[in-house]
Design a protein around this motif. Structure first.
Motif, short mmCIF file in Angstrom:
data_model
loop_
_atom_site.label_atom_id
_atom_site.label_comp_id
_atom_site.label_asym_id
_atom_site.label_seq_id
_atom_site.Cartn_x
_atom_site.Cartn_y
_atom_site.Cartn_z
N ASN A 63 0.81 -1.22 0.00
CA ASN A 63 0.00 0.00 0.00
C ASN A 63 0.83 1.27 0.00
OD1 ASN A 63 -2.33 -1.44 0.13
ND2 ASN A 63 -2.79 -0.95 2.25
N LEU A 110 -9.18 -0.82 1.71
CA LEU A 110 -9.42 0.57 1.31
C LEU A 110 -8.74 0.88 -0.03
CD1 LEU A 110 -9.06 2.63 4.61
CD2 LEU A 110 -11.09 2.46 3.15
N LYS A 111 -7.47 0.44 -0.13
CA LYS A 111 -6.71 0.67 -1.36
C LYS A 111 -7.40 0.02 -2.55
CE LYS A 111 -2.79 1.90 -1.96
NZ LYS A 111 -2.32 3.26 -2.32
N LYS A 113 -10.46 -0.73 -2.92
CA LYS A 113 -11.72 -0.06 -3.21
C LYS A 113 -11.46 1.27 -3.93
CE LYS A 113 -16.01 1.19 -0.91
NZ LYS A 113 -16.57 1.62 0.36
N LYS A 114 -10.52 2.03 -3.37
CA LYS A 114 -10.21 3.35 -3.90
C LYS A 114 -9.68 3.28 -5.34
CE LYS A 114 -7.33 7.30 -2.80
NZ LYS A 114 -5.93 7.42 -2.41
N LYS A 115 -8.79 2.30 -5.57
CA LYS A 115 -8.20 2.17 -6.90
C LYS A 115 -9.03 1.26 -7.82
CE LYS A 115 -4.92 3.70 -8.20
NZ LYS A 115 -4.64 5.01 -8.84
#
Lengths: 201, 182
Positions: A63, A110-111, A113-115
């Motif tokens: 990450n 989170l990563k 999902k975000k990317k």
């Protein structure tokens, strides 16, 4: 004489083990181990799940490493291009999350999902897999080809020759390797080196 | 050889703005701000090389022993071992040992991270920056066994050479150095 023989054996063992400790991990041509690792969606993922794949682009990544971040979009692009042709990306996060909380499963989720990751992003829980591959840093790529005998390592190294600037890339190592495999040609550069963040263990 | 010089002015301006926007004890703050301004007025120029430019740092014909450490501000194990390299520099600089800290920070981090780090930690070893993104072309030249992970360290004299893809404790680093001195 026996004593001499004995001590020679000891010397030989010491020398050999010194050598093997330097060259841990896979070389091109070796068979890569399968695994069952937890994905960001909670499922367990193995290479053997991909029954129709021709091979894999296994990337040890993370990450927070600036080099890994620099390559996020390029990893997505590789999956867009090569998953339909039988070479999906399998991303594995190898770091000890106690030493690097920014790489925890929650942070990975989170990563992803975000990317909008379109590939599995697995955690090497217990850090058993990356040492077998011989990954030392993130990102670190292993291109595998499925054979009757198993998943054979065909390429080890970097994604391309410019981590800073995608537009300045001259040689796309991973693309070249996968293209060669798809067209049955031999891979020109089977091993490359790049600066990366050492895996935290 | 590519050499860029970056100035420190932008950073001092930012620091000043941050300090001036603080609302604690006004007197104390103004003193700190003045001190910092004085300190940041000292220009800090970075020397940035490509690999060709760095090469002279990687070999010697002199009787000195060189310790070259590859690091970056974002690399936690590098930051952890940095004081040991500084300590080696202080302890051995009069005994023919030269420590060079080769930063691999990205160019966009020079002002925001690298320069503040050098100043904050008052680094006394020479810091140079390597900016050469085609690392596959030069990593094997530094050492054929280097996978590219940092921290990594090179110790060499005109006759001997050793490479370490690992973090050090002070004792470990000193023990390796002494092999070159004795």
């Amino acid at each position: 004489m026996n004593i001499l023989k004995g001590s020679l054996t000891i010397v030989a063992v010491v020398v050999l083990s010194a050598f093997t400790s330097v060259s841990n991990g896979y070389k091109v041509g070796d068979m890569a181990t399968d695994f069952s690792l937890e994905n960001v969606d909670g499922t367990m993922v193995s290479l053997s799940d991909y029954t129709s794949a021709k091979g894999f682009i296994v990337i040890f990544t993370s990450n927070v490493c600036p080099y890994a971040i620099s390559y996020e979009d390029r990893i997505l692009a590789l999956n867009r291009k090569y998953a339909p042709q039988g070479y999906p990306i399998i991303a594995i996060m190898p770091n000890n999350t106690a030493l690097q909380p920014g790489d925890s499963m929650e942070a990975m989720q989170l990563k992803a999902k975000k990317k909008a990751y379109t590939f599995p992003y697995l955690i090497d829980q217990g850090q058993k897999i990356y040492p077998q591959y011989g990954a030392t840093k993130t990102p670190h790529v292993f291109v595998l080809q499925k054979t009757i005998a198993g998943n054979q390592v065909k390429y080890i190294g970097a994604i391309d020759d410019n981590y800073q600037d995608e537009t300045a890339v001259k040689t796309k190592y991973v693309e070249n390797a996968v293209e060669a495999l798809l067209s049955g040609k031999s891979i020109e550069q089977t091993e490359t080196r790049a600066i990366g963040c050492s895996i935290k263990y | 050889m590519v050499v860029y010089i970056y100035s420190m002015r932008i950073l001092s301006l930012i620091l000043l703005v941050i300090l001036l926007s603080c609302k604690n004890d006004a007197n104390e703050n103004s003193t700190v701000a003045a001190d910092l301004q004085k300190e940041s007025n000292i220009e800090l120029d970075l020397t940035v090389y490509d690999f060709e430019g760095l090469k002279p740092y990687l070999k010697t014909m002199t009787d000195s022993v060189y310790v070259v450490n590859f690091w970056a501000t974002w690399c936690a194990p590098c930051i952890k071992e940095m004081p040991y390299f500084e300590a080696i520099n202080k302890k051995y600089k009069n005994k023919g040992v030269k420590v060079t800290l080769v930063s691999l920070d990205f160019p966009r981090k020079y002002e925001s991270h690298l320069k503040p780090f050098i100043k904050k930690n008052k680094l006394t070893s020479e810091v140079v920056v390597l900016n050469d993104p085609d690392s596959n072309s030069w990593i094997p030249e530094i050492n054929p066994d280097w996978s590219g992970a940092i921290p990594a360290t090179l110790i060499f004299s005109k006759d001997n050479r050793a490479f370490y893809e690992q973090p050090f404790t002070f004792e470990e680093l000193e023990a390796e150095l002494l092999k070159f001195i004795n």
